[in-house]
Enzyme design. Structure first.
Site, short mmCIF file in Angstrom:
data_model
loop_
_atom_site.label_atom_id
_atom_site.label_comp_id
_atom_site.label_asym_id
_atom_site.label_seq_id
_atom_site.Cartn_x
_atom_site.Cartn_y
_atom_site.Cartn_z
N ASP A 123 79.00 69.36 32.34
CA ASP A 123 77.85 69.15 31.41
C ASP A 123 78.81 68.50 30.52
O ASP A 123 79.44 68.52 30.35
CB ASP A 123 77.74 70.62 31.30
CG ASP A 123 76.36 70.63 29.99
OD1 ASP A 123 75.80 69.90 30.00
OD2 ASP A 123 76.54 71.57 28.89
N HIS A 130 72.79 67.08 17.92
CA HIS A 130 73.00 68.02 18.48
C HIS A 130 74.91 68.77 17.94
O HIS A 130 74.96 69.82 17.59
CB HIS A 130 73.61 68.06 20.18
CG HIS A 130 73.90 69.89 20.60
ND1 HIS A 130 73.25 70.94 20.51
CD2 HIS A 130 74.51 70.17 21.21
CE1 HIS A 130 73.78 72.39 21.08
NE2 HIS A 130 74.78 71.62 21.64
N THR A 341 72.66 69.23 25.53
CA THR A 341 71.84 69.29 24.66
C THR A 341 71.16 68.34 23.93
O THR A 341 71.97 68.02 23.54
CB THR A 341 71.58 70.26 23.49
OG1 THR A 341 72.46 71.72 24.17
CG2 THR A 341 70.48 70.48 23.34
CA CA Z 1 75.25 71.96 27.66
#
Ligand code: CA
Length: 408
Positions: A123, A130, A341
């Site tokens: 990730d 963000h 995100t």
């Molecule tokens: Ca994440």
């Protein structure tokens, strides 16, 4: 059974978002008891192993007769292109309409499965907005962006075994947390359960350990795109993440859409990246680095709470893949990396409740009159997205949806 409408603009209630421009891949069990690779056209599912067998194309019949996309993903980019050409041709061929009809099932009658056997999962944290918001919330007295942020795509290795398909319920995690005022850690259900609206990239074409994939080679390995929700327990995360990063606050579940949109379907969605200043190191530079103009929408129960724009993302997928392998980490078929995100500049473009509610200070109002800072049991979150397609049309990515169940 009728042959599906294959007019390029589609003829369906969804305005053609699942037209022949799109043709995502998934895995479904159908009424005949088979589980195989499928595509979606309008509100229908087409069984690709069945279609290829009846069309006499043994290569595709074998490739698609599996309960995951991995054998197909492993064949590499030339096969991905060839399969899409075959599929687009047969769907537009009046002489083969009966074959297509015989392989077609209404979407409502199939069960969709996790389409990829996920190998490794990484990730990233590629949205400057963000990262700035989270930095401001968690480290109000320091610089919002960490000193490394504009030099490398920050990421961590997540838990591939808990990536679940859209529609899977998510059990509220339990764990340790310790608020600033708490004298000692406490144990119990997370009280700050959140979402992260992200885009996932599915990778194929294995590489040897000890070799790396350059930004220019990345396109050979980027199979497709899916929506992704990186559910996050902020209270567990805040207490555990120093100094090694996210662990149990994220690994309880991450939801992947049931449909993987091939990169080839997203040619019209390619867009310039935001300016990268300072210029990154040589291995992260390339002549045709691109972003993607994907327009996300986040719905909490019946209320749209955010519309994050993916085109604002700072790092390109090619840069993320090059960075992921620059130390010699080999790729495996079915590797998945997520963008982090997606958040834009405006409040209603933030991709997490942490940001939308500013850590609980500004709760989000829902259409039923209630408010949320974080998720309650029974809440359902659905992320959808559309992208530009040929001829000014648009296509949809597969939705990612999940409902929160009470902790056990
Ligand atoms: Ca994440």
């Amino acid at each position: 059974m009728n042959a599906p409408d294959v007019h390029p603009a589609g003829g369906h209630s969804d305005g053609g978002l699942w037209s022949i421009d799109n043709l995502p891949y998934g895995v479904a069990s159908t009424g005949d008891g088979s589980t195989q690779v499928v595509t979606r056209l309008g509100d229908d599912v087409i069984r690709l192993a069945t279609l290829a067998a009846s069309d006499g194309v043994r290569k595709w019949a074998r490739t698609f007769d599996h309960s995951s996309l991995n054998p197909f993903i492993g064949q590499g980019r030339s096969s991905w292109s060839a399969a899409r050409r075959w599929l687009r041709t047969i769907l537009q061929d009046d002489a083969r309409r009966a074959l297509v009809a015989a392989a077609t099932t209404p979407l409502a009658d199939v069960t969709l499965h996790l389409p990829v056997r996920i190998a490794d999962y990484v990730d990233f944290y590629a949205s400057e907005q963000h990262a700035t918001n989270v930095g401001s919330i968690f480290r109000p007295d320091g610089a919002a962006l960490t000193p490394n942020w504009k030099h490398l795509p920050i990421g961590y290795h997540g838990r591939s075994g808990t990536v679940v398909v859209s529609g899977t319920d998510v059990v509220r995690p339990v764990g340790q947390r310790k608020g600033r005022e708490d004298p000692a850690p406490v144990f119990g259900p997370s009280v700050r359960l959140d979402i992260e609206a992200e885009v996932g990239f599915v990778v194929g074409g294995e590489t040897e350990v000890g070799t790396r994939v350059s930004v220019d080679e990345a396109a050979e390995h980027l199979f497709g795109v899916a929506l992704f929700n990186d559910w996050s327990a902020r209270d567990i995360q805040a207490w555990e993440y120093v100094p090694l990063g996210p662990f149990l606050g994220k690994s309880f579940a991450s939801t992947l859409s049931a449909w993987i949109t091939p990169m080839e379907a997203l040619q019209e969605a390619k867009t310039a990246l935001p300016a990268q200043d300072p210029q990154p190191l040589e291995y992260l530079r390339g002549d045709d680095l691109f972003g993607l103009d994907l327009q996300l929408e986040v719905r909490l129960n019946d209320t749209v709470v955010s519309r994050p724009p993916y085109k604002a993302m700072y790092w390109s997928p090619a840069q993320m893949l090059a960075h992921l392998t620059v130390n010699g980490a080999g790729l495996r078929d079915g590797d998945l990396f997520a963008s982090g995100t997606v958040s834009g500049d405006a409040r209603d473009q933030r991709g997490s409740l942490l940001e939308l509610s500013w850590s609980g200070k500004e709760p989000v109002e829902l259409s039923d009159g209630t408010t949320r800072s974080f998720l309650e049991d029974g809440d359902t979150v659905t992320i959808t997205a559309t992208a530009p397609a040929a001829g000014g049309r648009r296509l949809a990515l597969g939705e990612v949806s999940g409902r929160i169940l009470p902790s056990r």
